[in-house]
Design a protein around this motif. Sequence first.
Motif, mmCIF file in Angstrom:
data_model
loop_
_atom_site.group_PDB
_atom_site.id
_atom_site.type_symbol
_atom_site.label_atom_id
_atom_site.label_comp_id
_atom_site.label_asym_id
_atom_site.label_seq_id
_atom_site.Cartn_x
_atom_site.Cartn_y
_atom_site.Cartn_z
ATOM 1 N N ASP A 1 -0.043 6.024 0.622
ATOM 2 C CA ASP A 1 0.280 6.527 1.952
ATOM 3 C C ASP A 1 -0.740 7.555 2.452
ATOM 4 O O ASP A 1 -0.516 8.220 3.452
ATOM 5 C CB ASP A 1 1.693 7.130 1.957
ATOM 6 C CG ASP A 1 1.835 8.330 1.027
ATOM 7 O OD1 ASP A 1 0.919 8.584 0.217
ATOM 8 O OD2 ASP A 1 2.869 9.017 1.101
ATOM 9 N N ARG A 2 -1.870 7.662 1.771
ATOM 10 C CA ARG A 2 -2.896 8.646 2.139
ATOM 11 C C ARG A 2 -4.098 7.970 2.777
ATOM 12 O O ARG A 2 -4.592 6.957 2.272
ATOM 13 C CB ARG A 2 -3.358 9.424 0.906
ATOM 14 C CG ARG A 2 -2.272 10.182 0.191
ATOM 15 C CD ARG A 2 -1.679 11.259 1.090
ATOM 16 N NE ARG A 2 -0.636 11.996 0.433
ATOM 17 C CZ ARG A 2 -0.758 13.249 0.033
ATOM 18 N NH1 ARG A 2 -1.868 13.904 0.197
ATOM 19 N NH2 ARG A 2 0.273 13.836 -0.548
ATOM 20 N N GLU A 3 -4.567 8.535 3.883
ATOM 21 C CA GLU A 3 -5.785 8.063 4.535
ATOM 22 C C GLU A 3 -6.812 9.178 4.531
ATOM 23 O O GLU A 3 -6.476 10.337 4.791
ATOM 24 C CB GLU A 3 -5.510 7.651 5.985
ATOM 25 C CG GLU A 3 -4.763 6.377 6.119
ATOM 26 C CD GLU A 3 -4.633 5.908 7.565
ATOM 27 O OE1 GLU A 3 -4.873 6.725 8.496
ATOM 28 O OE2 GLU A 3 -4.285 4.747 7.769
ATOM 29 N N ASN B 1 -9.302 -0.387 7.355
ATOM 30 C CA ASN B 1 -8.142 -1.144 7.834
ATOM 31 C C ASN B 1 -8.377 -2.646 7.829
ATOM 32 O O ASN B 1 -7.779 -3.375 8.624
ATOM 33 C CB ASN B 1 -7.729 -0.679 9.247
ATOM 34 C CG ASN B 1 -7.306 0.756 9.263
ATOM 35 O OD1 ASN B 1 -6.569 1.210 8.391
ATOM 36 N ND2 ASN B 1 -7.790 1.509 10.233
ATOM 37 N N TRP C 1 -10.669 9.951 6.180
ATOM 38 C CA TRP C 1 -11.608 9.482 7.199
ATOM 39 C C TRP C 1 -13.024 9.978 6.897
ATOM 40 O O TRP C 1 -13.216 11.032 6.296
ATOM 41 C CB TRP C 1 -11.169 9.998 8.567
ATOM 42 C CG TRP C 1 -9.842 9.427 8.958
ATOM 43 C CD1 TRP C 1 -8.604 9.872 8.569
ATOM 44 C CD2 TRP C 1 -9.619 8.292 9.768
ATOM 45 N NE1 TRP C 1 -7.628 9.073 9.097
ATOM 46 C CE2 TRP C 1 -8.215 8.088 9.843
ATOM 47 C CE3 TRP C 1 -10.463 7.415 10.437
ATOM 48 C CZ2 TRP C 1 -7.652 7.053 10.565
ATOM 49 C CZ3 TRP C 1 -9.890 6.393 11.168
ATOM 50 C CH2 TRP C 1 -8.509 6.209 11.223
ATOM 51 N N VAL D 1 -12.478 4.744 7.252
ATOM 52 C CA VAL D 1 -11.197 5.183 6.681
ATOM 53 C C VAL D 1 -10.928 4.448 5.374
ATOM 54 O O VAL D 1 -11.175 3.251 5.261
ATOM 55 C CB VAL D 1 -10.026 4.980 7.683
ATOM 56 C CG1 VAL D 1 -9.864 3.525 8.063
ATOM 57 C CG2 VAL D 1 -8.722 5.553 7.146
ATOM 58 N N ARG E 1 -7.691 3.944 2.715
ATOM 59 C CA ARG E 1 -6.247 4.147 2.564
ATOM 60 C C ARG E 1 -5.860 3.819 1.138
ATOM 61 O O ARG E 1 -6.124 2.727 0.643
ATOM 62 C CB ARG E 1 -5.470 3.271 3.529
ATOM 63 C CG ARG E 1 -3.981 3.480 3.440
ATOM 64 C CD ARG E 1 -3.269 2.720 4.557
ATOM 65 N NE ARG E 1 -1.845 2.872 4.449
ATOM 66 C CZ ARG E 1 -1.139 3.893 4.905
ATOM 67 N NH1 ARG E 1 -1.755 4.891 5.511
ATOM 68 N NH2 ARG E 1 0.166 3.929 4.772
ATOM 69 N N GLN F 1 0.802 -1.216 0.000
ATOM 70 C CA GLN F 1 0.000 0.000 0.000
ATOM 71 C C GLN F 1 0.840 1.274 0.000
ATOM 72 O O GLN F 1 0.309 2.356 0.013
ATOM 73 C CB GLN F 1 -0.912 0.023 1.239
ATOM 74 C CG GLN F 1 -2.091 -0.903 1.126
ATOM 75 C CD GLN F 1 -3.074 -0.401 0.117
ATOM 76 O OE1 GLN F 1 -3.621 0.679 0.260
ATOM 77 N NE2 GLN F 1 -3.313 -1.156 -0.920
ATOM 78 N N ARG F 2 2.152 1.152 0.029
ATOM 79 C CA ARG F 2 2.967 2.354 0.094
ATOM 80 C C ARG F 2 2.873 3.131 -1.206
ATOM 81 O O ARG F 2 2.828 2.562 -2.276
ATOM 82 C CB ARG F 2 4.423 1.998 0.346
ATOM 83 C CG ARG F 2 4.646 1.452 1.741
ATOM 84 C CD ARG F 2 6.026 0.958 1.883
ATOM 85 N NE ARG F 2 6.179 -0.133 0.923
ATOM 86 C CZ ARG F 2 7.332 -0.658 0.590
ATOM 87 N NH1 ARG F 2 8.436 -0.209 1.093
ATOM 88 N NH2 ARG F 2 7.403 -1.652 -0.277
ATOM 89 N N THR G 1 -8.470 -4.976 1.349
ATOM 90 C CA THR G 1 -7.871 -4.230 0.244
ATOM 91 C C THR G 1 -8.439 -4.807 -1.043
ATOM 92 O O THR G 1 -8.328 -6.003 -1.290
ATOM 93 C CB THR G 1 -6.344 -4.339 0.254
ATOM 94 O OG1 THR G 1 -5.857 -3.812 1.491
ATOM 95 C CG2 THR G 1 -5.741 -3.545 -0.904
#
Length: 144
Positions: free
Chosen positions: A102-104, A38, A106, A97, A99, A9-10, A41
């Motif tokens: 690197d962005r989350e 979380n 909410w 959330v 993701r 996920q990076r 995916t």
Amino acid sequence: MPQVQRVDQRGDQRADGASEIRLRNHDGTLVVPVMINNTLTVPFTIDSGASDVSVSADVMRKLIDSGTVSRADFLGKQTYRLADGSAVESETFRIHVLRVGDREVWDVMGSVTNDSEGMLLGQSFLTRFRSWSIDNQRQVLLLK
């Protein structure tokens, strides 16, 4: 139904603060891996014409079974206008959330679709960024 995947996920962060997330080819469509609450995916199609993030009923069942979506998260029903001019009523819910790289983000508005391939990353996610774009040549999503 989209396969639930465990993927890296990076995202790479650029000097200008934008994140680059690699897109993948899924049955001829470019998709981006998105982690929901979380937990799962799954590949989403980026759809600037979709008002909200759209999640398939199959994925919704998995989120409910995992305990990351409860009855309290459901907000009611909304009628959406599709690209062909037809209207469809969908149940709406709060995504805790999302993701992407690197962005989350909410508290995102989502809707449930009966289409098993209906995973759309719409405006309720995209408008949370100052800008976003797709670099087709490099096949990356840029979020700023």
